[in-house]
Design a protein around this motif. Structure first.
Motif, PDB file in Angstrom:
ATOM      1  N   ILE A  81       0.588  36.509 -49.772  1.00 45.68           N
ATOM      2  CA  ILE A  81      -0.838  36.304 -49.492  1.00 45.68           C
ATOM      3  C   ILE A  81      -1.219  34.954 -50.096  1.00 45.68           C
ATOM      4  N   LEU A  82      -1.799  34.118 -49.262  1.00 47.93           N
ATOM      5  CA  LEU A  82      -2.079  32.730 -49.650  1.00 47.93           C
ATOM      6  C   LEU A  82      -3.598  32.499 -49.680  1.00 47.93           C
ATOM      7  N   PRO A  83      -4.224  32.656 -50.836  1.00 47.62           N
ATOM      8  CA  PRO A  83      -5.674  32.413 -50.897  1.00 47.62           C
ATOM      9  C   PRO A  83      -5.982  30.934 -50.653  1.00 47.62           C
ATOM     10  N   THR A  84      -6.981  30.706 -49.860  1.00 48.67           N
ATOM     11  CA  THR A  84      -7.362  29.343 -49.470  1.00 48.67           C
ATOM     12  C   THR A  84      -8.881  29.268 -49.462  1.00 48.67           C
ATOM     13  N   THR A  85      -9.420  28.254 -50.092  1.00 48.82           N
ATOM     14  CA  THR A  85     -10.883  28.123 -50.096  1.00 48.82           C
ATOM     15  C   THR A  85     -11.309  27.006 -49.148  1.00 48.82           C
ATOM     16  N   ASN A  86     -12.603  26.948 -48.930  1.00 52.05           N
ATOM     17  CA  ASN A  86     -13.124  26.020 -47.930  1.00 52.05           C
ATOM     18  C   ASN A  86     -13.272  24.600 -48.475  1.00 52.05           C
ATOM     19  N   ASP A  87     -12.163  23.998 -48.822  1.00 53.97           N
ATOM     20  CA  ASP A  87     -12.201  22.569 -49.128  1.00 53.97           C
ATOM     21  C   ASP A  87     -10.891  21.971 -48.656  1.00 53.97           C
ATOM     22  N   LEU A  88     -10.942  20.695 -48.335  1.00 51.79           N
ATOM     23  CA  LEU A  88      -9.788  20.088 -47.679  1.00 51.79           C
ATOM     24  C   LEU A  88      -8.554  20.096 -48.562  1.00 51.79           C
ATOM     25  N   ASN A  89      -8.767  19.968 -49.861  1.00 52.55           N
ATOM     26  CA  ASN A  89      -7.649  19.981 -50.794  1.00 52.55           C
ATOM     27  C   ASN A  89      -6.916  21.319 -50.745  1.00 52.55           C
ATOM     28  N   SER A  90      -7.685  22.388 -50.766  1.00 57.88           N
ATOM     29  CA  SER A  90      -7.092  23.717 -50.719  1.00 57.88           C
ATOM     30  C   SER A  90      -6.373  23.941 -49.393  1.00 57.88           C
ATOM     31  N   ILE A  91      -7.000  23.541 -48.305  1.00 54.44           N
ATOM     32  CA  ILE A  91      -6.390  23.745 -46.979  1.00 54.44           C
ATOM     33  C   ILE A  91      -5.101  22.925 -46.854  1.00 54.44           C
ATOM     34  N   MET A  92      -5.153  21.698 -47.358  1.00 56.85           N
ATOM     35  CA  MET A  92      -3.966  20.849 -47.291  1.00 56.85           C
ATOM     36  C   MET A  92      -2.824  21.453 -48.103  1.00 56.85           C
ATOM     37  N   LYS A  93      -3.136  21.925 -49.302  1.00 60.34           N
ATOM     38  CA  LYS A  93      -2.090  22.544 -50.133  1.00 60.34           C
ATOM     39  C   LYS A  93      -1.543  23.802 -49.473  1.00 60.34           C
ATOM     40  N   SER A  94      -2.411  24.543 -48.810  1.00 60.63           N
ATOM     41  CA  SER A  94      -1.943  25.742 -48.108  1.00 60.63           C
ATOM     42  C   SER A  94      -0.997  25.370 -46.971  1.00 60.63           C
ATOM     43  N   LEU A  95      -1.325  24.318 -46.237  1.00 62.36           N
ATOM     44  CA  LEU A  95      -0.463  23.898 -45.119  1.00 62.36           C
ATOM     45  C   LEU A  95       0.928  23.503 -45.626  1.00 62.36           C
ATOM     46  N   ILE A  96       0.960  22.822 -46.758  1.00 59.71           N
ATOM     47  CA  ILE A  96       2.258  22.425 -47.323  1.00 59.71           C
ATOM     48  C   ILE A  96       3.031  23.664 -47.774  1.00 59.71           C
ATOM     49  N   PHE A  97       2.294  24.584 -48.393  1.00 59.46           N
ATOM     50  CA  PHE A  97       2.928  25.831 -48.846  1.00 59.46           C
ATOM     51  C   PHE A  97       3.538  26.576 -47.657  1.00 59.46           C
ATOM     52  N   ILE A  98       2.775  26.696 -46.587  1.00 59.60           N
ATOM     53  CA  ILE A  98       3.249  27.440 -45.402  1.00 59.60           C
ATOM     54  C   ILE A  98       4.517  26.794 -44.850  1.00 59.60           C
TER      55      ILE A  98
END
Ligand SMILES: Nc1ncnc2c1ncn2[C@@H]1O[C@H](COP(=O)(O)OP(=O)(O)OP(=O)(O)O)[C@@H](O)[C@H]1O
Ligand SMILES: [Mg+2]
Length: 189
Positions: A81-98
């Motif tokens: 489960i990958l928690p992601t918040t509504n900011d570009l930094n979080s989304i970018m880090k999630s994309l790299i994680f995925i």
């Protein structure tokens, strides 16, 4: 029966809050490589600063990647489960994680959502790159915080009385969608 890991390379996105409630609601172990208040609130909670063991029926709460054993557990998990918040930094880090774990079933968990449009925005940004990824969200709510502080799971807190059932109605419905993935046997993961 599952190994559930909650992870993100971004801090403060809600890993511990969700991990604690899910573990307690599922009567799973809670295991972490990060000091957290959850350790004092749940009898099945354990802290492993070094090598973290692989157990079934466990929710892992991973604070970052300073511990190489975290990666081993992540690779063995039934779901991340990958928690992601509504900011570009979080989304970018999630994309790299995925990208790093693209062979694993990942549930993107958009957390602290202020408006439905925010959830859609996060989902679209993720799906632009990974169109088939499972996605869910939880609004901005005190449900998980108050649950953790009181040592109750989200379900226990929600069910405490009429007031909490009213107060946390929507948030609990959103949380339940995640819980129900594991509470039923046919999880699909
Ligand atoms: N849905 C939510 N709405 C509002 N606040 C939330 C929500 N989920 C978590 N929080 C709050 O966000 C803060 C960070 O949550 P938490 O400690 O669970 O994140 P974390 O990812 O484990 O952080 P860390 O990286 O420091 O371990 C806490 O104050 C928590 O109560
Ligand atoms: Mg944490």
């Amino acid at each position: 029966m599952a190994i559930i890991s909650i992870a993100s390379t971004k801090g403060g996105v809600g890993k511990t809050s969700l991990a604690f409630s899910l573990a307690k609601d599922l009567r799973y172990r809670y295991a972490t490589n990060d000091m957290s208040v959850a350790l004092n609130k749940y009898k099945n909670a354990r802290y492993y600063p070094n090598k973290i063991p692989l157990y079934p029926d466990t929710v892992y709460d991973f604070g970052g990647f300073e511990n190489p054993h975290a990666n081993e557990i992540l690779r063995e998990s039934d779901i991340i489960i990958l928690p992601t918040t509504n900011d570009l930094n979080s989304i970018m880090k999630s994309l790299i994680f995925i990208k790093n774990f693209k062979e694993k079933p990942i549930l993107v968990f958009a957390n602290m959502i202020d408006t439905p449009a925010d959830a859609v925005m996060i989902r679209e940004k993720i799906h632009e790159h990974f169109p088939n990824l499972a996605f869910t969200y939880l609004r901005r709510t005190k449900l998980l915080k108050n649950a953790l502080e009181s040592g109750m799971s989200a379900t226990e807190l929600f069910e405490s009385n009429n007031h909490t059932q009213h107060l946390y109605k929507q948030a609990f419905a959103e949380y339940s969608k995640i819980l129900n993935l594991f509470a039923s046997e046919q999880t699909g993961f």
